[in-house]
Each structure stands twice: as C-alpha cells, then as structure tokens.
Design a protein around this motif. Sequence first.
Motif, short mmCIF file in Angstrom:
data_model
loop_
_atom_site.label_atom_id
_atom_site.label_comp_id
_atom_site.label_asym_id
_atom_site.label_seq_id
_atom_site.Cartn_x
_atom_site.Cartn_y
_atom_site.Cartn_z
N VAL A 61 0.90 -1.17 0.01
CA VAL A 61 -0.08 0.03 -0.01
C VAL A 61 0.86 1.31 0.14
CG1 VAL A 61 -1.68 1.30 1.40
CG2 VAL A 61 -1.60 -1.29 1.21
N ASP A 62 0.98 2.09 -1.12
CA ASP A 62 1.65 3.09 -1.30
C ASP A 62 0.93 4.28 -1.34
OD1 ASP A 62 3.45 5.12 -2.21
OD2 ASP A 62 4.62 3.75 -3.45
N THR A 63 1.00 5.09 -0.34
CA THR A 63 0.22 6.34 -0.23
C THR A 63 0.94 7.45 -0.74
OG1 THR A 63 1.23 7.11 2.21
CG2 THR A 63 -0.56 5.48 2.14
N GLY A 64 2.09 7.32 -1.17
CA GLY A 64 2.86 8.57 -1.55
C GLY A 64 3.92 8.91 -0.33
N ALA A 65 3.39 8.81 0.78
CA ALA A 65 4.21 9.26 1.82
C ALA A 65 4.75 7.85 2.64
CB ALA A 65 3.49 10.05 2.90
N ARG A 66 3.80 6.98 2.76
CA ARG A 66 4.10 5.50 3.48
C ARG A 66 4.15 4.52 2.48
NH1 ARG A 66 2.94 5.93 8.95
NH2 ARG A 66 3.70 4.06 9.30
N ARG A 67 5.16 3.44 2.73
CA ARG A 67 4.98 2.44 1.81
C ARG A 67 4.85 1.26 2.97
NH1 ARG A 67 10.24 2.35 -2.29
NH2 ARG A 67 9.16 3.82 -3.67
N ILE A 68 3.40 0.57 2.81
CA ILE A 68 3.11 -0.25 3.85
C ILE A 68 3.01 -1.70 3.02
CG2 ILE A 68 1.36 -0.66 5.31
CD1 ILE A 68 0.63 2.30 5.03
N LEU A 69 3.62 -2.66 3.77
CA LEU A 69 3.54 -4.18 3.10
C LEU A 69 2.67 -4.76 4.21
CD1 LEU A 69 4.12 -6.41 1.39
CD2 LEU A 69 6.21 -6.57 2.73
#
Length: 282
Positions: A61-69
């Motif tokens: 999940v790439d919010t632009g500010a965070r990269r969450i796996l």
Amino acid sequence: MTAWRIGTTVIHKVLEAEVTVSLAGVLRTDDTALLKRYPWLAPDFGMADGTFVLSVHGLVVDTGARRILVDTCVGNGRASVPFLPMLDSAWLEDLAALGYPPESIDTVVCTHLHFDHIGWNTRRVDGKWVPTFPRARHLVTRAEWDHWASDADADLHDTMQPLLDEGLVDFVGNDHRVCDGVRLEAAPGHTPGQVAVVVESGGERAVITGDLVHHPVQFIEPDVAGLADTDAARAAATRRAFVDRYADTGTLVIGTHFPAPTAGLLRRGGDGGVRFVVDGLR
C-alpha cells in the motif's frame, strides 16, 4: 503483478505462489457441489472438478508518503510449512523490481500470525534468520500476539524473534490507525486478533480481507468455515458483518488468498443474496 488505485494511493499485489486445491482442503465442507451452485464463480474462483486456485501474495500500500506491506507470505527455505516447503521464489526480487526494495518499506502489517503471512518477515543470511525489512515497524495486534505467545505449539521463533530482538515490533489495537487513509479493522475468528486493512483516499475505499475468507463462496455462505479458523462461530459472524458493512458501497474488496483478478465488489441481488463481482475490474 497487479495494481489498483484508490484515490492517490496505489495497492500492488506481489505474487509468491499459487496452489490448486480442493475446496475440502481449505474449508470445512464435504459439499462437492458447493461451487457448482454458484456458476458465476467460474472460471476465476472454481473449476469443473471442484478445485480452485489458492494464491499466496503480499500487498504493498503506497500512499505516496508511506510504503506499507500487508503480509509477507511463506518465505524461502522454510522446511516446516504445511505446503510450499523449502520454497525458492523470486518474491523479494519481484518486490524490488516494482520499486520497493526491502530497505524502502517503512511498515509491515501482519494481519495475523499464520506461517503464510509472516514468512518473509525474516530471511536467512549466513545461516542466521535476520529481519528482511530492517527499517520497517512491524505491526501485530496485541490480541494476536497474546494468543500465539501462549501457544506451546506455535513456532514463531524464526519469523518473529529476530524482529523482537531488534525492537522492530509494535503491538497495537485491532482498530489501529496506521497513517492517514490506512487503518486496521478487527476481523476475529480465523485467529483471535486477526485484522483486515482499510485503505481510503479521494473518496474511494478498499479493504484487504486477511483470512476472514479464503474463497469468495464464504461471502455467500458465511457458515462455511476455514479449516484453520480457531473460532468458527466468531469467524462466521465476522463474515456476515463484513458483507453487511461493504456490500453495495463501491468498496473494492481485495482477497488475501484470491487468485487473479483478486479484487471485486460485493453486490446484493434482488433475492438479497450477495455476489463477488469482478467484471469490469480486470
């Protein structure tokens, strides 16, 4: 590899493996005609012989500010897993090829602590299991950890202890807010502390199921339990609540074990029954 855009957030599916299984190999049912009663499940989620494809994948999940796996699959070189033992996949390389090398992941969400969701938490380097994502905070619900930590049969040493040793684990509530637009949602029953992951951006919403379902037929018949559900009645109640919450809302439902096309919409028909609709979303 597949991607979906939710507002300005992008969700990437990174496939590790697919396995063809019988329905009874995953769900507590001996009803060989179950899938045939819902012909719209074919061909994506069932074949004429009653088998279907179970997918093992992680979701970035790439919010632009965070990269969450969200979930880290089975992992390579693990001899004790019930299926896919001693796997030798290119999953980590595929993740990097998408633009997400391990050092770039800042958060790992473990929807629950079954082996096929936490395997790449660590990898073997020079004969030692070390954190795969050394800069990431690894989120586990307190209820989930308390359950497995007290289970004498649980084998979390290789996948969790190196993270604990490095101080990389955060024990959180089952409604934890990961960041703007990403939050956890309680989904107990499969395991006590399991969560789904809700992603919202620009007025759009997606939800990653975790193992509250292994197959879309469980949306239609929620009492059909998974073989590994620790509390079948609670899992069924979770599935009913999930359908009530998300049917006919336009929420993209991304199945943690669904093969391609993996994501769809829950829609009710005139008879009140629900379908998992993928047409137009491929």
